[in-house]
Enzyme design. Sequence first.
Site, short mmCIF file in Angstrom:
data_model
loop_
_atom_site.label_atom_id
_atom_site.label_comp_id
_atom_site.label_asym_id
_atom_site.label_seq_id
_atom_site.Cartn_x
_atom_site.Cartn_y
_atom_site.Cartn_z
N HIS A 143 0.84 -1.22 0.00
CA HIS A 143 0.00 0.00 0.00
C HIS A 143 0.87 1.26 0.00
CE1 HIS A 143 -3.24 -2.80 1.14
NE2 HIS A 143 -2.33 -3.30 1.95
N SER A 198 14.84 21.25 -16.95
CA SER A 198 13.63 22.02 -17.19
C SER A 198 13.99 23.25 -18.00
CB SER A 198 13.01 22.42 -15.85
OG SER A 198 12.18 23.55 -16.01
N LYS A 216 16.03 21.96 -11.74
CA LYS A 216 15.37 20.65 -11.94
C LYS A 216 16.27 19.61 -12.59
CE LYS A 216 11.81 19.64 -11.04
NZ LYS A 216 10.58 19.73 -11.83
N GLU A 274 9.48 8.22 -16.68
CA GLU A 274 8.09 8.63 -16.90
C GLU A 274 7.57 8.13 -18.25
OE1 GLU A 274 7.53 12.83 -14.70
OE2 GLU A 274 9.21 12.72 -16.06
#
Length: 461
Positions: free
Chosen positions: A155, A276, A282, A289
Amino acid sequence: MTLWHGRLSGGTADVVMDYSVSLHVDRRLAHDDIAGSQAHVRGLGRGGLLTDEEVTVLVGTLDRVQAELDDGTFAFEPDDEDIHTAVERRVTELAGDVGAKLHTGRSRNDQVATDLRLYAKRELTELAAQVIDLQDVLVTRAKEAGDTYLPGYTHLQRAQPVLLAHHLLAHGWALARDVDRLLATVARLDVSPLGAGALAGSSLPLDPDGTASDLGFAGRFENSLDAVSDRDFVVEALFDLALLGVHLSRIGEEVVLWSTEEFGFAILDDAFATGSSMLPQKKNPDVAELARGKSGRLIGNLTALLVTLKGLPLAYNRDLQEDKEPFFDSVDQSRLALAALTGLLATVTFDSDRMQEAANGSSVAAVDLAEWLVQQGMPFRQAHSVVGGLVHDSLERHVPLAELVEAHPALGSDAVALLEPGVAVTRRTTPGSAGPEAVAVQMGRFAHRLEADRIRVASLS
Ligand code: ARG
Protein backbone atom coordinates in the site's frame (compact mmCIF):
# COMPACT_ATOMS: atom_id res chain seq x y z
CA MET A 1 -0.63 0.16 -63.80
CA THR A 2 -2.45 -1.81 -61.12
CA LEU A 3 -2.11 -5.55 -60.54
CA TRP A 4 -5.75 -5.98 -61.54
CA HIS A 5 -5.95 -3.82 -64.73
CA GLY A 6 -7.21 -6.84 -66.70
CA ARG A 7 -10.41 -7.09 -64.69
CA LEU A 8 -11.18 -3.46 -63.82
CA SER A 9 -11.18 -0.83 -66.54
CA GLY A 10 -10.83 2.90 -66.47
CA GLY A 11 -8.29 3.21 -63.66
CA THR A 12 -8.69 3.57 -59.95
CA ALA A 13 -9.77 6.87 -58.39
CA ASP A 14 -6.86 8.72 -56.79
CA VAL A 15 -8.57 8.70 -53.45
CA VAL A 16 -8.72 4.90 -53.49
CA MET A 17 -4.96 4.75 -53.87
CA ASP A 18 -4.49 7.40 -51.17
CA TYR A 19 -6.73 5.47 -48.84
CA SER A 20 -5.41 1.98 -49.42
CA VAL A 21 -1.70 2.54 -49.94
CA SER A 22 0.45 0.87 -47.28
CA LEU A 23 3.95 1.22 -48.72
CA HIS A 24 5.00 3.79 -46.11
CA VAL A 25 4.30 1.17 -43.45
CA ASP A 26 5.13 -2.17 -45.03
CA ARG A 27 8.36 -1.14 -46.76
CA ARG A 28 10.11 -2.35 -43.66
CA LEU A 29 9.12 -5.86 -44.77
CA ALA A 30 11.24 -5.50 -47.95
CA HIS A 31 13.97 -7.86 -46.80
CA ASP A 32 11.50 -10.56 -45.75
CA ASP A 33 9.45 -10.05 -48.92
CA ILE A 34 12.49 -10.69 -51.07
CA ALA A 35 13.51 -13.76 -49.03
CA GLY A 36 9.92 -15.06 -49.36
CA SER A 37 9.93 -14.46 -53.12
CA GLN A 38 13.24 -16.23 -53.58
CA ALA A 39 11.96 -19.28 -51.69
CA HIS A 40 8.79 -19.17 -53.79
CA VAL A 41 10.82 -19.03 -57.01
CA ARG A 42 12.92 -22.01 -55.97
CA GLY A 43 9.70 -23.86 -55.13
CA LEU A 44 8.32 -23.05 -58.61
CA GLY A 45 11.57 -24.46 -60.01
CA ARG A 46 11.18 -27.71 -58.07
CA GLY A 47 7.62 -27.99 -59.37
CA GLY A 48 8.79 -27.57 -62.97
CA LEU A 49 6.96 -24.27 -63.34
CA LEU A 50 10.23 -22.40 -63.94
CA THR A 51 13.36 -23.64 -65.70
CA ASP A 52 16.64 -23.69 -63.78
CA GLU A 53 17.72 -20.69 -65.79
CA GLU A 54 14.54 -18.78 -64.96
CA VAL A 55 15.06 -19.57 -61.29
CA THR A 56 18.62 -18.25 -61.46
CA VAL A 57 17.52 -15.09 -63.24
CA LEU A 58 14.68 -14.37 -60.82
CA VAL A 59 16.68 -15.11 -57.66
CA GLY A 60 19.55 -12.96 -58.98
CA THR A 61 17.17 -10.14 -59.89
CA LEU A 62 15.63 -10.25 -56.44
CA ASP A 63 19.17 -9.92 -55.02
CA ARG A 64 19.66 -6.86 -57.20
CA VAL A 65 16.41 -5.36 -55.97
CA GLN A 66 17.56 -6.02 -52.42
CA ALA A 67 20.83 -4.24 -53.14
CA GLU A 68 18.96 -1.24 -54.57
CA LEU A 69 16.80 -1.10 -51.47
CA ASP A 70 19.88 -1.36 -49.23
CA ASP A 71 21.88 1.36 -50.94
CA GLY A 72 18.88 3.65 -51.34
CA THR A 73 18.82 3.62 -55.16
CA PHE A 74 15.47 1.82 -55.37
CA ALA A 75 13.03 4.29 -56.90
CA PHE A 76 9.49 3.83 -55.62
CA GLU A 77 6.72 4.80 -58.04
CA PRO A 78 3.35 6.41 -57.33
CA ASP A 79 1.59 3.17 -58.33
CA ASP A 80 3.52 1.07 -55.79
CA GLU A 81 0.65 0.32 -53.47
CA ASP A 82 2.66 -1.81 -51.09
CA ILE A 83 6.11 -3.38 -50.83
CA HIS A 84 4.98 -6.55 -52.63
CA THR A 85 3.79 -4.54 -55.65
CA ALA A 86 6.94 -2.43 -55.67
CA VAL A 87 9.31 -5.40 -55.61
CA GLU A 88 7.40 -7.30 -58.30
CA ARG A 89 7.29 -4.21 -60.51
CA ARG A 90 11.04 -3.71 -60.23
CA VAL A 91 11.81 -7.41 -60.83
CA THR A 92 9.76 -7.24 -64.02
CA GLU A 93 11.54 -4.07 -65.15
CA LEU A 94 14.94 -5.66 -64.58
CA ALA A 95 14.30 -9.26 -65.67
CA GLY A 96 11.87 -8.67 -68.53
CA ASP A 97 9.34 -11.35 -69.45
CA VAL A 98 10.39 -13.87 -66.82
CA GLY A 99 9.43 -11.31 -64.14
CA ALA A 100 5.81 -11.95 -65.09
CA LYS A 101 6.19 -15.51 -63.73
CA LEU A 102 7.21 -14.44 -60.21
CA HIS A 103 3.70 -14.34 -58.81
CA THR A 104 2.70 -17.78 -60.20
CA GLY A 105 0.57 -19.69 -57.71
CA ARG A 106 0.91 -16.95 -55.13
CA SER A 107 -1.27 -14.17 -53.77
CA ARG A 108 -0.31 -11.15 -51.75
CA ASN A 109 -2.46 -12.78 -49.07
CA ASP A 110 -0.08 -15.67 -48.39
CA GLN A 111 2.86 -13.43 -49.29
CA VAL A 112 2.18 -10.76 -46.68
CA ALA A 113 1.42 -13.36 -44.00
CA THR A 114 4.76 -15.03 -44.77
CA ASP A 115 6.67 -11.74 -44.66
CA LEU A 116 5.11 -10.74 -41.38
CA ARG A 117 5.90 -14.08 -39.70
CA LEU A 118 9.52 -13.87 -40.83
CA TYR A 119 9.69 -10.35 -39.45
CA ALA A 120 8.00 -11.30 -36.17
CA LYS A 121 10.31 -14.27 -35.59
CA ARG A 122 13.38 -12.12 -35.91
CA GLU A 123 12.14 -9.05 -34.06
CA LEU A 124 10.63 -10.89 -31.10
CA THR A 125 13.81 -12.92 -30.69
CA GLU A 126 15.85 -9.71 -30.70
CA LEU A 127 13.48 -8.15 -28.21
CA ALA A 128 13.88 -11.17 -25.93
CA ALA A 129 17.65 -10.65 -26.14
CA GLN A 130 17.18 -7.02 -25.16
CA VAL A 131 15.05 -8.00 -22.18
CA ILE A 132 17.86 -10.33 -21.12
CA ASP A 133 20.31 -7.41 -21.31
CA LEU A 134 18.08 -5.48 -18.93
CA GLN A 135 17.87 -8.48 -16.59
CA ASP A 136 21.64 -8.66 -16.72
CA VAL A 137 21.89 -5.09 -15.47
CA LEU A 138 19.41 -5.86 -12.69
CA VAL A 139 21.40 -8.86 -11.47
CA THR A 140 24.67 -6.93 -11.67
CA ARG A 141 23.18 -4.12 -9.61
CA ALA A 142 21.71 -6.68 -7.22
CA LYS A 143 25.16 -8.22 -6.67
CA GLU A 144 26.71 -4.79 -6.11
CA ALA A 145 23.99 -3.95 -3.59
CA GLY A 146 25.38 -6.54 -1.16
CA ASP A 147 23.56 -6.37 2.15
CA THR A 148 21.95 -2.98 1.52
CA TYR A 149 18.33 -3.03 2.60
CA LEU A 150 15.39 -0.69 2.25
CA PRO A 151 11.78 -0.72 3.34
CA GLY A 152 9.59 -3.10 1.41
CA TYR A 153 6.18 -1.51 0.91
CA THR A 154 2.60 -2.65 0.78
CA HIS A 155 0.00 0.00 0.00
CA LEU A 156 3.09 2.21 -0.43
CA GLN A 157 3.42 2.16 3.38
CA ARG A 158 6.61 0.85 4.95
CA ALA A 159 6.02 -2.81 5.74
CA GLN A 160 9.18 -4.89 6.30
CA PRO A 161 12.81 -4.38 5.37
CA VAL A 162 14.01 -6.22 2.25
CA LEU A 163 17.40 -6.43 0.59
CA LEU A 164 17.82 -4.04 -2.34
CA ALA A 165 19.01 -7.10 -4.28
CA HIS A 166 15.69 -8.79 -3.57
CA HIS A 167 13.75 -5.77 -4.77
CA LEU A 168 15.75 -5.53 -8.01
CA LEU A 169 15.42 -9.25 -8.70
CA ALA A 170 11.65 -9.04 -8.23
CA HIS A 171 11.58 -6.99 -11.43
CA GLY A 172 14.07 -9.42 -12.96
CA TRP A 173 11.74 -12.40 -12.48
CA ALA A 174 8.82 -10.56 -14.08
CA LEU A 175 11.07 -9.92 -17.07
CA ALA A 176 12.02 -13.62 -17.15
CA ARG A 177 8.36 -14.39 -17.77
CA ASP A 178 8.36 -11.80 -20.57
CA VAL A 179 11.29 -13.57 -22.22
CA ASP A 180 9.48 -16.87 -21.88
CA ARG A 181 6.32 -15.43 -23.41
CA LEU A 182 8.17 -13.86 -26.34
CA LEU A 183 9.94 -17.13 -27.11
CA ALA A 184 6.72 -19.13 -26.79
CA THR A 185 5.08 -16.74 -29.24
CA VAL A 186 8.00 -17.21 -31.63
CA ALA A 187 7.66 -21.00 -31.34
CA ARG A 188 3.92 -20.86 -32.09
CA LEU A 189 4.20 -18.50 -35.05
CA ASP A 190 6.93 -20.56 -36.69
CA VAL A 191 4.60 -21.77 -39.46
CA SER A 192 4.84 -20.87 -43.13
CA PRO A 193 1.64 -19.68 -44.87
CA LEU A 194 3.34 -19.69 -48.29
CA GLY A 195 1.43 -21.85 -50.75
CA ALA A 196 -2.00 -21.03 -49.37
CA GLY A 197 -2.49 -18.69 -52.35
CA ALA A 198 -5.36 -16.23 -52.11
CA LEU A 199 -7.28 -18.58 -49.82
CA ALA A 200 -7.63 -22.08 -51.23
CA GLY A 201 -4.22 -23.30 -52.39
CA SER A 202 -3.48 -23.99 -56.04
CA SER A 203 -3.94 -26.31 -59.00
CA LEU A 204 -0.23 -25.84 -59.76
CA PRO A 205 2.48 -28.14 -58.32
CA LEU A 206 3.61 -25.81 -55.51
CA ASP A 207 5.83 -27.04 -52.67
CA PRO A 208 4.68 -25.49 -49.38
CA ASP A 209 6.74 -27.92 -47.29
CA GLY A 210 9.85 -27.13 -49.30
CA THR A 211 9.36 -23.35 -49.18
CA ALA A 212 8.67 -23.56 -45.43
CA SER A 213 11.96 -25.28 -44.74
CA ASP A 214 13.79 -23.08 -47.25
CA LEU A 215 12.64 -20.05 -45.20
CA GLY A 216 13.65 -21.67 -41.91
CA PHE A 217 10.09 -22.24 -40.68
CA ALA A 218 9.40 -25.27 -38.49
CA GLY A 219 6.59 -26.34 -40.81
CA ARG A 220 3.84 -25.28 -43.21
CA PHE A 221 0.20 -24.30 -42.63
CA GLU A 222 -2.44 -27.03 -42.27
CA ASN A 223 -5.38 -25.06 -43.67
CA SER A 224 -5.11 -22.46 -46.42
CA LEU A 225 -8.06 -20.37 -45.17
CA ASP A 226 -6.51 -20.19 -41.73
CA ALA A 227 -3.06 -19.49 -43.17
CA VAL A 228 -4.11 -16.25 -44.88
CA SER A 229 -6.47 -14.98 -42.22
CA ASP A 230 -4.67 -15.87 -38.99
CA ARG A 231 -3.18 -12.90 -37.17
CA ASP A 232 -3.10 -14.57 -33.75
CA PHE A 233 0.66 -14.27 -33.77
CA VAL A 234 0.50 -10.49 -34.08
CA VAL A 235 -2.06 -10.28 -31.27
CA GLU A 236 0.12 -12.50 -29.09
CA ALA A 237 3.17 -10.40 -29.86
CA LEU A 238 1.22 -7.24 -29.03
CA PHE A 239 0.10 -8.78 -25.76
CA ASP A 240 3.64 -9.87 -24.87
CA LEU A 241 4.89 -6.36 -25.56
CA ALA A 242 1.99 -4.71 -23.73
CA LEU A 243 2.71 -6.76 -20.62
CA LEU A 244 6.43 -6.16 -20.96
CA GLY A 245 5.53 -2.47 -21.21
CA VAL A 246 3.46 -2.73 -18.05
CA HIS A 247 6.43 -4.30 -16.26
CA LEU A 248 8.69 -1.51 -17.50
CA SER A 249 6.11 1.04 -16.36
CA ARG A 250 6.29 -0.37 -12.84
CA ILE A 251 10.06 -0.08 -12.82
CA GLY A 252 9.67 3.41 -14.24
CA GLU A 253 7.26 4.45 -11.51
CA GLU A 254 9.66 3.29 -8.80
CA VAL A 255 12.52 5.20 -10.39
CA VAL A 256 10.29 8.30 -10.40
CA LEU A 257 9.46 7.82 -6.71
CA TRP A 258 12.95 6.87 -5.61
CA SER A 259 14.52 9.89 -7.30
CA THR A 260 12.27 12.39 -5.50
CA GLU A 261 13.73 14.42 -2.64
CA GLU A 262 11.08 12.80 -0.46
CA PHE A 263 12.47 9.31 -1.04
CA GLY A 264 16.03 10.14 -2.05
CA PHE A 265 16.85 6.48 -2.71
CA ALA A 266 18.18 6.97 -6.22
CA ILE A 267 20.24 9.58 -8.03
CA LEU A 268 19.98 9.45 -11.82
CA ASP A 269 23.06 9.78 -13.92
CA ASP A 270 22.97 13.11 -15.78
CA ALA A 271 23.02 11.24 -19.10
CA PHE A 272 19.69 9.61 -18.23
CA ALA A 273 18.00 12.66 -16.72
CA THR A 274 16.53 15.78 -18.28
CA GLY A 275 16.36 19.42 -17.21
CA SER A 276 13.63 22.02 -17.19
CA SER A 277 13.33 24.84 -19.72
CA MET A 278 12.33 27.23 -16.94
CA LEU A 279 13.37 25.91 -13.54
CA PRO A 280 17.16 25.89 -13.34
CA GLN A 281 17.38 23.50 -10.39
CA LYS A 282 15.37 20.65 -11.94
CA LYS A 283 16.66 17.21 -12.76
CA ASN A 284 13.80 15.18 -14.10
CA PRO A 285 13.28 11.42 -14.60
CA ASP A 286 11.70 11.71 -18.08
CA VAL A 287 12.95 8.30 -19.23
CA ALA A 288 11.24 6.59 -16.32
CA GLU A 289 8.09 8.63 -16.90
CA LEU A 290 8.01 7.66 -20.57
CA ALA A 291 8.47 4.00 -19.66
CA ARG A 292 5.40 4.49 -17.50
CA GLY A 293 3.47 6.57 -20.05
CA LYS A 294 4.18 4.62 -23.22
CA SER A 295 2.73 1.47 -21.70
CA GLY A 296 -0.66 3.06 -22.47
CA ARG A 297 0.20 3.13 -26.14
CA LEU A 298 1.30 -0.52 -26.12
CA ILE A 299 -1.99 -1.55 -24.55
CA GLY A 300 -3.78 0.58 -27.16
CA ASN A 301 -2.00 -1.22 -30.00
CA LEU A 302 -3.12 -4.60 -28.63
CA THR A 303 -6.69 -3.39 -28.25
CA ALA A 304 -6.69 -1.89 -31.74
CA LEU A 305 -5.80 -5.16 -33.43
CA LEU A 306 -8.18 -7.26 -31.34
CA VAL A 307 -11.00 -4.95 -32.35
CA THR A 308 -9.93 -5.07 -36.01
CA LEU A 309 -10.03 -8.88 -35.99
CA LYS A 310 -13.26 -9.23 -34.06
CA GLY A 311 -16.04 -10.53 -36.32
CA LEU A 312 -13.91 -10.73 -39.48
CA PRO A 313 -15.20 -13.48 -41.78
CA LEU A 314 -12.79 -15.94 -43.40
CA ALA A 315 -10.52 -15.51 -45.17
CA TYR A 316 -8.42 -12.49 -46.15
CA ASN A 317 -10.05 -9.09 -45.75
CA ARG A 318 -8.30 -5.81 -46.34
CA ASP A 319 -8.92 -4.97 -42.68
CA LEU A 320 -5.93 -7.20 -42.01
CA GLN A 321 -3.63 -4.57 -43.48
CA GLU A 322 -4.24 -2.67 -40.25
CA ASP A 323 -2.15 -5.23 -38.33
CA LYS A 324 1.18 -3.70 -39.22
CA GLU A 325 1.12 -0.18 -37.85
CA PRO A 326 0.34 -1.18 -34.26
CA PHE A 327 2.76 -4.10 -34.45
CA PHE A 328 5.67 -2.06 -35.81
CA ASP A 329 4.95 0.71 -33.35
CA SER A 330 4.99 -1.68 -30.39
CA VAL A 331 8.23 -3.25 -31.62
CA ASP A 332 9.90 0.15 -32.04
CA GLN A 333 8.66 1.51 -28.73
CA SER A 334 9.66 -1.60 -26.82
CA ARG A 335 13.15 -1.53 -28.28
CA LEU A 336 13.61 2.11 -27.29
CA ALA A 337 12.14 1.62 -23.84
CA LEU A 338 14.36 -1.38 -23.13
CA ALA A 339 17.49 0.41 -24.32
CA ALA A 340 16.74 3.58 -22.35
CA LEU A 341 15.77 1.82 -19.11
CA THR A 342 18.76 -0.53 -19.35
CA GLY A 343 21.06 2.49 -19.58
CA LEU A 344 19.27 4.28 -16.78
CA LEU A 345 19.48 1.31 -14.41
CA ALA A 346 23.10 0.61 -15.29
CA THR A 347 24.09 4.13 -14.28
CA VAL A 348 21.74 5.09 -11.44
CA THR A 349 23.32 5.56 -8.00
CA PHE A 350 21.48 4.03 -5.07
CA ASP A 351 21.75 5.90 -1.78
CA SER A 352 22.03 3.02 0.64
CA ASP A 353 22.19 5.30 3.70
CA ARG A 354 18.84 6.85 2.81
CA MET A 355 17.33 3.46 2.11
CA GLN A 356 18.53 1.92 5.33
CA GLU A 357 17.56 4.96 7.37
CA ALA A 358 14.03 4.62 6.01
CA ALA A 359 14.01 0.94 6.97
CA ASN A 360 15.42 1.39 10.46
CA GLY A 361 12.25 2.64 12.12
CA SER A 362 11.55 0.16 14.93
CA SER A 363 7.98 -0.53 13.86
CA VAL A 364 9.09 -2.27 10.61
CA ALA A 365 10.35 -5.04 12.94
CA ALA A 366 6.93 -5.39 14.59
CA VAL A 367 6.23 -8.73 12.95
CA ASP A 368 9.60 -9.99 14.21
CA LEU A 369 8.47 -9.28 17.76
CA ALA A 370 5.23 -11.16 17.12
CA GLU A 371 7.13 -14.09 15.55
CA TRP A 372 9.48 -14.11 18.54
CA LEU A 373 6.45 -14.44 20.83
CA VAL A 374 5.16 -17.27 18.60
CA GLN A 375 8.45 -19.07 19.14
CA GLN A 376 7.90 -18.69 22.88
CA GLY A 377 4.60 -20.54 22.40
CA MET A 378 2.10 -17.68 22.11
CA PRO A 379 -0.61 -18.10 19.40
CA PHE A 380 0.06 -15.70 16.52
CA ARG A 381 -3.22 -13.82 16.79
CA GLN A 382 -2.49 -13.03 20.42
CA ALA A 383 1.12 -12.07 19.66
CA HIS A 384 -0.11 -9.76 16.87
CA SER A 385 -2.40 -8.05 19.34
CA VAL A 386 0.31 -7.64 22.01
CA VAL A 387 2.75 -6.05 19.56
CA GLY A 388 0.04 -3.95 17.90
CA GLY A 389 -0.84 -2.62 21.34
CA LEU A 390 2.79 -1.69 22.05
CA VAL A 391 3.15 0.11 18.71
CA HIS A 392 -0.08 1.98 19.45
CA ASP A 393 1.11 2.99 22.95
CA SER A 394 4.50 4.02 21.64
CA LEU A 395 2.87 6.41 19.15
CA GLU A 396 0.22 7.68 21.58
CA ARG A 397 2.54 8.24 24.53
CA HIS A 398 5.62 9.21 22.55
CA VAL A 399 7.66 6.48 24.21
CA PRO A 400 10.23 4.59 22.15
CA LEU A 401 8.97 1.14 21.22
CA ALA A 402 12.18 -0.43 22.58
CA GLU A 403 11.40 0.87 26.07
CA LEU A 404 7.95 -0.70 26.02
CA VAL A 405 9.30 -3.97 24.68
CA GLU A 406 11.98 -4.05 27.39
CA ALA A 407 9.35 -3.51 30.07
CA HIS A 408 6.86 -6.06 28.72
CA PRO A 409 6.83 -9.30 30.78
CA ALA A 410 6.56 -11.57 27.73
CA LEU A 411 9.26 -9.72 25.74
CA GLY A 412 12.19 -8.08 27.57
CA SER A 413 15.79 -7.39 26.52
CA ASP A 414 16.23 -10.38 24.17
CA ALA A 415 13.30 -9.12 22.14
CA VAL A 416 14.65 -5.56 22.10
CA ALA A 417 17.65 -6.83 20.15
CA LEU A 418 15.27 -7.52 17.27
CA LEU A 419 14.66 -3.80 16.91
CA GLU A 420 18.32 -2.98 16.29
CA PRO A 421 18.88 -1.47 12.82
CA GLY A 422 19.62 -4.11 10.22
CA VAL A 423 18.50 -7.08 12.28
CA ALA A 424 15.00 -7.62 10.90
CA VAL A 425 16.12 -8.21 7.31
CA THR A 426 18.56 -10.92 8.40
CA ARG A 427 15.65 -12.86 9.91
CA ARG A 428 13.95 -13.44 6.54
CA THR A 429 15.31 -16.93 6.02
CA THR A 430 12.60 -18.92 4.24
CA PRO A 431 13.11 -19.92 0.58
CA GLY A 432 12.53 -17.01 -1.77
CA SER A 433 12.47 -14.51 1.09
CA ALA A 434 14.07 -11.09 1.40
CA GLY A 435 17.04 -11.88 3.69
CA PRO A 436 20.72 -12.35 2.79
CA GLU A 437 20.92 -16.17 2.77
CA ALA A 438 17.74 -16.70 0.78
CA VAL A 439 18.68 -13.93 -1.64
CA ALA A 440 22.10 -15.50 -2.24
CA VAL A 441 20.36 -18.71 -3.30
CA GLN A 442 17.88 -16.75 -5.40
CA MET A 443 20.70 -14.87 -7.10
CA GLY A 444 22.27 -18.16 -8.16
CA ARG A 445 18.98 -19.45 -9.53
CA PHE A 446 18.35 -16.20 -11.35
CA ALA A 447 21.80 -16.23 -12.96
CA HIS A 448 21.21 -19.83 -14.02
CA ARG A 449 17.86 -18.98 -15.60
CA LEU A 450 19.40 -15.99 -17.36
CA GLU A 451 22.13 -18.16 -18.85
CA ALA A 452 19.59 -20.76 -20.00
CA ASP A 453 17.48 -18.03 -21.64
CA ARG A 454 20.53 -16.59 -23.37
CA ILE A 455 21.20 -20.01 -24.88
CA ARG A 456 17.56 -20.34 -25.96
CA VAL A 457 17.70 -16.96 -27.69
CA ALA A 458 21.06 -17.69 -29.31
CA SER A 459 19.71 -20.95 -30.72
CA LEU A 460 16.94 -18.97 -32.47
CA SER A 461 19.11 -16.16 -33.81
N1 ARG B 1 -0.94 -4.64 -48.27
C1 ARG B 1 -1.79 -5.76 -48.07
C2 ARG B 1 -1.81 -6.15 -46.59
O1 ARG B 1 -0.99 -5.69 -45.87
C3 ARG B 1 -1.26 -6.94 -48.85
C4 ARG B 1 -2.31 -7.94 -49.14
C5 ARG B 1 -3.28 -7.38 -50.14
N2 ARG B 1 -4.24 -8.37 -50.52
C6 ARG B 1 -5.37 -8.07 -51.16
N3 ARG B 1 -6.16 -9.03 -51.41
N4 ARG B 1 -5.67 -6.83 -51.47
O2 ARG B 1 -2.68 -6.86 -46.11
